[in-house]
Design a protein around this motif. Structure first.
Motif, mmCIF file in Angstrom:
data_model
loop_
_atom_site.group_PDB
_atom_site.id
_atom_site.type_symbol
_atom_site.label_atom_id
_atom_site.label_comp_id
_atom_site.label_asym_id
_atom_site.label_seq_id
_atom_site.Cartn_x
_atom_site.Cartn_y
_atom_site.Cartn_z
ATOM 1 N N GLN A 1 0.868 -1.166 0.000
ATOM 2 C CA GLN A 1 0.000 0.000 0.000
ATOM 3 C C GLN A 1 0.911 1.223 0.000
ATOM 4 O O GLN A 1 1.716 1.416 0.926
ATOM 5 C CB GLN A 1 -0.901 0.010 1.244
ATOM 6 C CG GLN A 1 -1.922 -1.118 1.261
ATOM 7 C CD GLN A 1 -3.053 -0.871 0.279
ATOM 8 O OE1 GLN A 1 -3.711 0.161 0.305
ATOM 9 N NE2 GLN A 1 -3.268 -1.832 -0.604
ATOM 10 N N SER B 1 0.933 15.241 -6.361
ATOM 11 C CA SER B 1 0.837 15.018 -7.804
ATOM 12 C C SER B 1 2.075 14.306 -8.330
ATOM 13 O O SER B 1 1.980 13.382 -9.153
ATOM 14 C CB SER B 1 0.641 16.351 -8.539
ATOM 15 O OG SER B 1 0.609 16.166 -9.934
ATOM 16 N N GLU C 1 1.935 10.609 -7.328
ATOM 17 C CA GLU C 1 0.955 9.857 -8.118
ATOM 18 C C GLU C 1 1.451 9.616 -9.542
ATOM 19 O O GLU C 1 1.170 8.575 -10.139
ATOM 20 C CB GLU C 1 -0.370 10.601 -8.132
ATOM 21 C CG GLU C 1 -1.052 10.632 -6.760
ATOM 22 C CD GLU C 1 -2.339 11.423 -6.767
ATOM 23 O OE1 GLU C 1 -3.274 11.029 -6.040
ATOM 24 O OE2 GLU C 1 -2.411 12.453 -7.481
ATOM 25 N N ASN C 2 2.194 10.568 -10.077
ATOM 26 C CA ASN C 2 2.702 10.431 -11.444
ATOM 27 C C ASN C 2 3.959 9.575 -11.524
ATOM 28 O O ASN C 2 4.214 8.943 -12.558
ATOM 29 C CB ASN C 2 2.979 11.813 -12.039
ATOM 30 C CG ASN C 2 1.706 12.592 -12.316
ATOM 31 O OD1 ASN C 2 0.679 12.011 -12.653
ATOM 32 N ND2 ASN C 2 1.762 13.909 -12.163
ATOM 33 N N MET D 1 4.788 6.975 -9.469
ATOM 34 C CA MET D 1 4.595 5.564 -9.160
ATOM 35 C C MET D 1 4.111 4.803 -10.385
ATOM 36 O O MET D 1 3.310 5.320 -11.173
ATOM 37 C CB MET D 1 3.578 5.406 -8.023
ATOM 38 C CG MET D 1 4.061 5.904 -6.667
ATOM 39 S SD MET D 1 5.560 5.059 -6.097
ATOM 40 C CE MET D 1 4.975 3.390 -5.919
ATOM 41 N N GLU E 1 1.942 2.372 -12.731
ATOM 42 C CA GLU E 1 0.486 2.248 -12.763
ATOM 43 C C GLU E 1 -0.027 1.146 -11.849
ATOM 44 O O GLU E 1 -1.103 1.269 -11.242
ATOM 45 C CB GLU E 1 0.032 1.987 -14.195
ATOM 46 C CG GLU E 1 -1.473 1.925 -14.370
ATOM 47 C CD GLU E 1 -1.873 1.737 -15.820
ATOM 48 O OE1 GLU E 1 -3.057 1.449 -16.071
ATOM 49 O OE2 GLU E 1 -0.994 1.870 -16.708
ATOM 50 N N GLU E 2 0.739 0.073 -11.722
ATOM 51 C CA GLU E 2 0.295 -1.043 -10.896
ATOM 52 C C GLU E 2 0.516 -0.814 -9.403
ATOM 53 O O GLU E 2 0.151 -1.645 -8.578
ATOM 54 C CB GLU E 2 1.001 -2.341 -11.321
ATOM 55 C CG GLU E 2 2.516 -2.345 -11.164
ATOM 56 C CD GLU E 2 3.243 -1.807 -12.389
ATOM 57 O OE1 GLU E 2 4.387 -2.247 -12.604
ATOM 58 O OE2 GLU E 2 2.684 -0.966 -13.120
ATOM 59 N N TYR E 3 1.097 0.328 -9.052
ATOM 60 C CA TYR E 3 1.316 0.679 -7.648
ATOM 61 C C TYR E 3 0.743 2.074 -7.386
ATOM 62 O O TYR E 3 1.484 3.038 -7.179
ATOM 63 C CB TYR E 3 2.806 0.666 -7.311
ATOM 64 C CG TYR E 3 3.436 -0.706 -7.306
ATOM 65 C CD1 TYR E 3 3.385 -1.519 -6.178
ATOM 66 C CD2 TYR E 3 4.087 -1.187 -8.439
ATOM 67 C CE1 TYR E 3 3.976 -2.769 -6.172
ATOM 68 C CE2 TYR E 3 4.679 -2.446 -8.445
ATOM 69 C CZ TYR E 3 4.618 -3.223 -7.310
ATOM 70 O OH TYR E 3 5.193 -4.471 -7.298
ATOM 71 N N PRO E 4 -0.581 2.225 -7.374
ATOM 72 C CA PRO E 4 -1.175 3.546 -7.155
ATOM 73 C C PRO E 4 -0.971 4.031 -5.721
ATOM 74 O O PRO E 4 -0.754 3.234 -4.805
ATOM 75 C CB PRO E 4 -2.661 3.306 -7.441
ATOM 76 C CG PRO E 4 -2.866 1.866 -7.071
ATOM 77 C CD PRO E 4 -1.604 1.163 -7.508
ATOM 78 N N VAL E 5 -1.023 5.338 -5.532
ATOM 79 C CA VAL E 5 -0.948 5.916 -4.190
ATOM 80 C C VAL E 5 -2.264 5.629 -3.479
ATOM 81 O O VAL E 5 -3.350 5.909 -3.991
ATOM 82 C CB VAL E 5 -0.691 7.432 -4.254
ATOM 83 C CG1 VAL E 5 -0.762 8.041 -2.853
ATOM 84 C CG2 VAL E 5 0.670 7.711 -4.888
ATOM 85 N N ASN E 6 -2.177 5.062 -2.276
ATOM 86 C CA ASN E 6 -3.358 4.650 -1.520
ATOM 87 C C ASN E 6 -3.711 5.572 -0.362
ATOM 88 O O ASN E 6 -4.806 5.468 0.208
ATOM 89 C CB ASN E 6 -3.160 3.231 -0.975
ATOM 90 C CG ASN E 6 -2.798 2.239 -2.061
ATOM 91 O OD1 ASN E 6 -1.657 1.768 -2.126
ATOM 92 N ND2 ASN E 6 -3.748 1.915 -2.925
ATOM 93 N N LEU F 1 -8.037 10.799 -1.195
ATOM 94 C CA LEU F 1 -7.274 9.750 -0.535
ATOM 95 C C LEU F 1 -7.453 9.818 0.984
ATOM 96 O O LEU F 1 -7.715 10.900 1.534
ATOM 97 C CB LEU F 1 -5.790 9.899 -0.857
ATOM 98 C CG LEU F 1 -5.369 9.654 -2.304
ATOM 99 C CD1 LEU F 1 -3.914 10.079 -2.491
ATOM 100 C CD2 LEU F 1 -5.544 8.195 -2.689
#
Length: 227
Positions: free
Chosen positions: A160, A181, A184-185, A187, A189-194, A212
């Motif tokens: 996470q 921002s 988020e950019n 990371m 795609e398969e590890y989104p900011v949670n 979030l």
């Protein structure tokens, strides 16, 4: 302490903090431990940082021990990493919670790789912290390389991601938004900011400007005046 942790703690008993040196793992781990303790839970805190002498949880262990949190660490011999005892016992104890601050990038993460069977259980959550303002983390390719290196060394299957857009006392609303921002950019795609970490003074702004979970962090290891 902030209720933002609620989104993550339900159904979990073990909490592991990974990430680049200086990303905020120790402060986050301390804050979560105190939060769990405030709910009347028995908490074991493991200071697994064996790769550097600066800004480690053991420097403020009395803060946790005063709250009856069980504090575990090992003294180092020279610069040799030493495994902390009791990890498996605490992680499998259904009557308590375990919080592990794993420092030292990939080198530190290797210390817990041997516990991968426990790290990947349903009752365990692994956090990966990213502070995009760290000197090397301003490049997406480095962020991805560090992420894969650390999670690979720890042998964890999922994490996470928590963004920590913090530059000390100079952190403004603008820096918060820009840093979030960036995280988020940067990371994959398969590890989104949670979730996102923030200090108390920016709580209302963070909650109104992001969907979030917002986790409020109080500083313990490094005072504002010492930054």
């Amino acid at each position: 302490m902030g209720e933002g942790w609620n989104r993550f703690v339900s159904g979990k008993k073990n909490f592991i903090f990974l990430g680049e040196a200086g990303c905020g793992k120790t402060e986050a781990a301390i804050n979560l431990s105190l939060y769990l303790n405030s709910k009347g839970e028995h908490v074991h805190f493991f200071d697994m940082d064996q790769t550097k002498p600066l800004f480690r949880a053991r420097d403020v262990r009395e803060v946790l021990e005063e709250e009856k949190i069980f504090f575990h660490y090992e003294e180092q011999y020279a610069d040799a990493p030493i495994q902390v005892g009791g990890v498996a016992t605490a992680m499998t104890d259904q009557e308590s919670y375990t919080v592990m601050d794993v420092g030292g990038d990939k080198i530190g993460a290797c210390l817990i790789g041997g516990f991968s069977r426990l790290l990947n259980r349903e009752d365990t959550i692994v956090f990966y912290l990213l502070n995009p303002y760290r000197i090397w983390s301003g490049r997406p390719e480095y962020v991805r390389s560090m992420l894969l290196g650390v999670t690979g060394a720890a042998r964890v299957k999922s994490v996470q991601v928590l963004a920590n857009p913090y530059i000390g006392r100079e952190t403004t609303k603008e820096y918060f938004l820009e840093g979030l921002s960036m995280a988020e950019n940067y990371m994959p795609e398969e590890y989104p900011v949670n979730g996102v970490l923030v200090n108390e003074k920016l709580r209302e702004f963070a909650e109104s400007s992001s969907d979030l979970p917002v986790i409020i962090i109080k500083k313990y290891v490094q005072s504002e005046w010492n930054e």
